[in-house]
Design an enzyme around this catalytic site. Structure first.
Site, PDB file in Angstrom:
ATOM      1  N   LEU A   1     -14.221  -4.011  37.169  1.00 49.99           N
ATOM      2  CA  LEU A   1     -13.481  -4.735  36.130  1.00 49.99           C
ATOM      3  C   LEU A   1     -12.609  -3.784  35.315  1.00 49.99           C
ATOM      4  CD1 LEU A   1     -16.597  -6.839  35.219  1.00 49.99           C
ATOM      5  CD2 LEU A   1     -14.467  -7.754  36.181  1.00 49.99           C
ATOM      6  N   PRO A   2     -11.629  -4.346  34.575  1.00 47.08           N
ATOM      7  CA  PRO A   2     -10.672  -3.464  33.894  1.00 47.08           C
ATOM      8  C   PRO A   2     -11.304  -2.531  32.837  1.00 47.08           C
ATOM      9  CG  PRO A   2      -9.791  -5.701  34.035  1.00 47.08           C
ATOM     10  CD  PRO A   2     -11.215  -5.761  34.519  1.00 47.08           C
TER      11      PRO A   2
ATOM     12  N   THR B   1     -14.226   1.779  35.162  1.00 47.95           N
ATOM     13  CA  THR B   1     -14.188   2.957  34.286  1.00 47.95           C
ATOM     14  C   THR B   1     -14.336   2.480  32.850  1.00 47.95           C
ATOM     15  OG1 THR B   1     -12.694   4.091  35.801  1.00 47.95           O
ATOM     16  CG2 THR B   1     -12.824   4.945  33.556  1.00 47.95           C
TER      17      THR B   1
ATOM     18  N   LYS C   1     -16.058  10.897  35.026  1.00 47.79           N
ATOM     19  CA  LYS C   1     -14.807  10.166  35.250  1.00 47.79           C
ATOM     20  C   LYS C   1     -13.814  10.392  34.103  1.00 47.79           C
ATOM     21  CE  LYS C   1     -11.903   7.118  36.751  1.00 47.79           C
ATOM     22  NZ  LYS C   1     -11.025   7.440  37.859  1.00 47.79           N
TER      23      LYS C   1
ATOM     24  N   LYS D   1      -6.007   3.496  28.485  1.00 52.30           N
ATOM     25  CA  LYS D   1      -7.407   3.142  28.173  1.00 52.30           C
ATOM     26  C   LYS D   1      -8.324   4.333  28.421  1.00 52.30           C
ATOM     27  CE  LYS D   1     -10.173   1.760  31.237  1.00 52.30           C
ATOM     28  NZ  LYS D   1     -10.931   1.172  32.350  1.00 52.30           N
TER      29      LYS D   1
HETATM   30  P1  NAD Z   1      -7.080  -4.644  38.161  1.00 53.02           P
HETATM   31  O1  NAD Z   1      -6.608  -5.116  36.837  1.00 53.02           O
HETATM   32  O2  NAD Z   1      -6.133  -4.574  39.317  1.00 53.02           O
HETATM   33  O3  NAD Z   1      -8.343  -5.537  38.648  1.00 53.02           O
HETATM   34  C1  NAD Z   1      -9.323  -6.032  37.800  1.00 53.02           C
HETATM   35  C2  NAD Z   1      -9.770  -7.374  38.353  1.00 53.02           C
HETATM   36  O4  NAD Z   1     -10.834  -7.872  37.538  1.00 53.02           O
HETATM   37  C3  NAD Z   1      -8.664  -8.436  38.346  1.00 53.02           C
HETATM   38  O5  NAD Z   1      -8.545  -9.009  39.644  1.00 53.02           O
HETATM   39  C4  NAD Z   1      -9.144  -9.454  37.319  1.00 53.02           C
HETATM   40  O6  NAD Z   1      -8.773 -10.786  37.634  1.00 53.02           O
HETATM   41  C5  NAD Z   1     -10.645  -9.264  37.406  1.00 53.02           C
HETATM   42  N1  NAD Z   1     -11.360  -9.735  36.229  1.00 53.02           N
HETATM   43  C6  NAD Z   1     -11.145  -9.443  34.930  1.00 53.02           C
HETATM   44  N2  NAD Z   1     -12.039 -10.073  34.147  1.00 53.02           N
HETATM   45  C7  NAD Z   1     -12.837 -10.777  34.977  1.00 53.02           C
HETATM   46  C8  NAD Z   1     -13.933 -11.648  34.781  1.00 53.02           C
HETATM   47  N3  NAD Z   1     -14.405 -11.929  33.568  1.00 53.02           N
HETATM   48  N4  NAD Z   1     -14.510 -12.215  35.862  1.00 53.02           N
HETATM   49  C9  NAD Z   1     -14.024 -11.958  37.109  1.00 53.02           C
HETATM   50  N5  NAD Z   1     -12.985 -11.132  37.355  1.00 53.02           N
HETATM   51  C10 NAD Z   1     -12.405 -10.567  36.299  1.00 53.02           C
HETATM   52  O7  NAD Z   1      -7.740  -3.210  37.889  1.00 53.02           O
HETATM   53  P2  NAD Z   1      -8.017  -2.055  38.960  1.00 53.02           P
HETATM   54  O8  NAD Z   1      -6.805  -1.203  39.100  1.00 53.02           O
HETATM   55  O9  NAD Z   1      -8.653  -2.658  40.174  1.00 53.02           O
HETATM   56  O10 NAD Z   1      -9.103  -1.194  38.143  1.00 53.02           O
HETATM   57  C11 NAD Z   1     -10.435  -1.636  38.002  1.00 53.02           C
HETATM   58  C12 NAD Z   1     -11.219  -0.496  37.344  1.00 53.02           C
HETATM   59  O11 NAD Z   1     -11.132   0.672  38.172  1.00 53.02           O
HETATM   60  C13 NAD Z   1     -10.689  -0.103  35.964  1.00 53.02           C
HETATM   61  O12 NAD Z   1     -11.772   0.194  35.123  1.00 53.02           O
HETATM   62  C14 NAD Z   1      -9.862   1.147  36.254  1.00 53.02           C
HETATM   63  O13 NAD Z   1      -9.798   2.013  35.134  1.00 53.02           O
HETATM   64  C15 NAD Z   1     -10.631   1.752  37.407  1.00 53.02           C
HETATM   65  N6  NAD Z   1      -9.863   2.594  38.327  1.00 53.02           N
HETATM   66  C16 NAD Z   1      -8.623   2.207  38.759  1.00 53.02           C
HETATM   67  C17 NAD Z   1      -7.932   3.041  39.642  1.00 53.02           C
HETATM   68  C18 NAD Z   1      -6.573   2.653  40.172  1.00 53.02           C
HETATM   69  O14 NAD Z   1      -5.902   3.506  40.782  1.00 53.02           O
HETATM   70  N7  NAD Z   1      -6.136   1.406  39.994  1.00 53.02           N
HETATM   71  C19 NAD Z   1      -8.483   4.256  40.067  1.00 53.02           C
HETATM   72  C20 NAD Z   1      -9.755   4.594  39.638  1.00 53.02           C
HETATM   73  C21 NAD Z   1     -10.438   3.748  38.763  1.00 53.02           C
END
Ligand code: NAD
Length: 298
Positions: free
Chosen positions: A65-66, A96, A171, A246
């Site tokens: 999740l975000p 994260t 992280k 964030k």
């Molecule tokens: P994203 O915004 O693409 O995906 C998050 C997903 O969570 C979305 O599909 C959203 O609809 C869903 N969501 C939100 N609230 C929800 C709920 N209550 N119930 C169900 N689904 C829900 O984000 P991301 O890029 O996939 O990142 C996710 C996590 O991974 C974050 O914490 C980010 O910091 C971490 N991260 C991201 C990357 C990257 O390169 N994108 C790399 C490492 C870590």
């Protein structure tokens, strides 16, 4: 294994696809119907709600999740996971978030009888798609050992970092360095190109010299240097600037609690804050180069 997967975004989507490829049976939930459909097309079952996912026939739940507020509401909310899941179901949060929130959720899970680890990742969307992520894991050794085969379907380097929350500590430190190195790479690339260097030649020099880093050799912010980098597709996809902002907030907040200076981390946070306030929060974090070069980089 029967796995519930919640949060199918830029990272969670490809991670869930890799679990299906490895032969696991997935039940999925996301607020985005398109994200769910992509997994159902690959063979997953869709749960109609968080509670329904928690009550499905599963042995493990993974969340991606975000931010901390989403993780807390998904796990601790009245209609959330802990209120609906059997104590035998193991829990992995790969989002994260700050170490304190991770420890709060892990403590609530333990009270509920559920084994839980925090397992944030590094490696970006490319690593998520290729199944080569690094997992930084906080929790008991036995829970780490039990989770290893599942994590190996999504990642290559899987490291036990200590007790609950320590995955998030690792992280936060890594991502603060990533932000600093991306800003440094953007600054150096922009300087070199504005002084007459070809961007590909300059990147090639940096990547075989002492300035080499992931931000330059795998994720170069200058358009056209790497076909696979977000810079070469208008800074779409990848790791959003607001997510990096964030993470920098998590780093500076954790630093305050530990009474440690993070001078470049604080500066990086302000640069991403500026960039976000200009309406760029949805762009990949490598788009920070626009602070130097304006919209020459589209
Ligand atoms: P994203 O915004 O693409 O995906 C998050 C997903 O969570 C979305 O599909 C959203 O609809 C869903 N969501 C939100 N609230 C929800 C709920 N209550 N119930 C169900 N689904 C829900 O984000 P991301 O890029 O996939 O990142 C996710 C996590 O991974 C974050 O914490 C980010 O910091 C971490 N991260 C991201 C990357 C990257 O390169 N994108 C790399 C490492 C870590």
């Amino acid at each position: 294994m029967k796995i519930g997967f919640l949060g199918l975004g830029n990272m969670g989507g490809p991670m869930a696809h890799n679990l299906i490829k490895a032969g696991h049976q997935l039940t999925v939930f996301d607020l985005s119907q398109a994200a769910v459909t992509s997994l159902v097309d690959a063979g997953a079952s869709a749960a109609p709600s968080i509670a329904a996912l928690a009550q499905a026939d599963i042995e493990l739940i993974i969340t991606m999740l975000p931010a901390a507020q989403h993780v807390k509401s998904v796990y601790l909310g009245e209609e959330g996971l802990l209120a609906n899941v059997a104590p035998t179901v193991k829990l992995i949060d790969s989002s994260t978030i700050d170490p304190m929130s991770a420890r709060e959720v892990a403590t609530a899970a333990a009270k509920n009888g559920n084994r839980m680890i925090d397992a944030p990742v590094s490696g970006g969307t490319g690593g998520a798609a290729a199944g080569t992520l690094t997992f930084m894991v906080g929790g008991e050794q036995s829970d780490f050992d039990a989770a290893l085969p599942v994590l190996q379907a999504m990642g290559k380097n899987i490291v036990h970092c200590g007790p609950a929350g320590n995955g998030q500590v690792a992280k936060v430190a890594n991502n603060m360095l990533l932000a600093i190195s991306m800003i440094g790479t953007a600054e150096a690339m922009n300087l070199g190109v504005s002084l007459g260097m070809d961007p590909k030649v300059l990147a090639g020099i940096i990547n075989t010299s002492s300035g080499r880093c992931w931000s330059s050799d795998t994720y170069n912010p200058y358009p056209g240097v790497l076909d696979t980098a977000p810079a070469s597709r208008g800074y779409t996809g990848g790791f959003g600037s607001d997510l990096m902002l964030k993470d920098l907030g998590l780093a500076t907040e954790a630093a305050k609690q530990a009474r440690q200076p993070v001078i470049l981390g604080g500066l990086a946070q302000q640069l991403y804050q500026t960039f976000s306030s200009q309406g760029n929060g949805g762009l990949d974090f490598s788009a920070i180069i626009k602070l130097y070069a304006g919209d020459t980089h589209e």
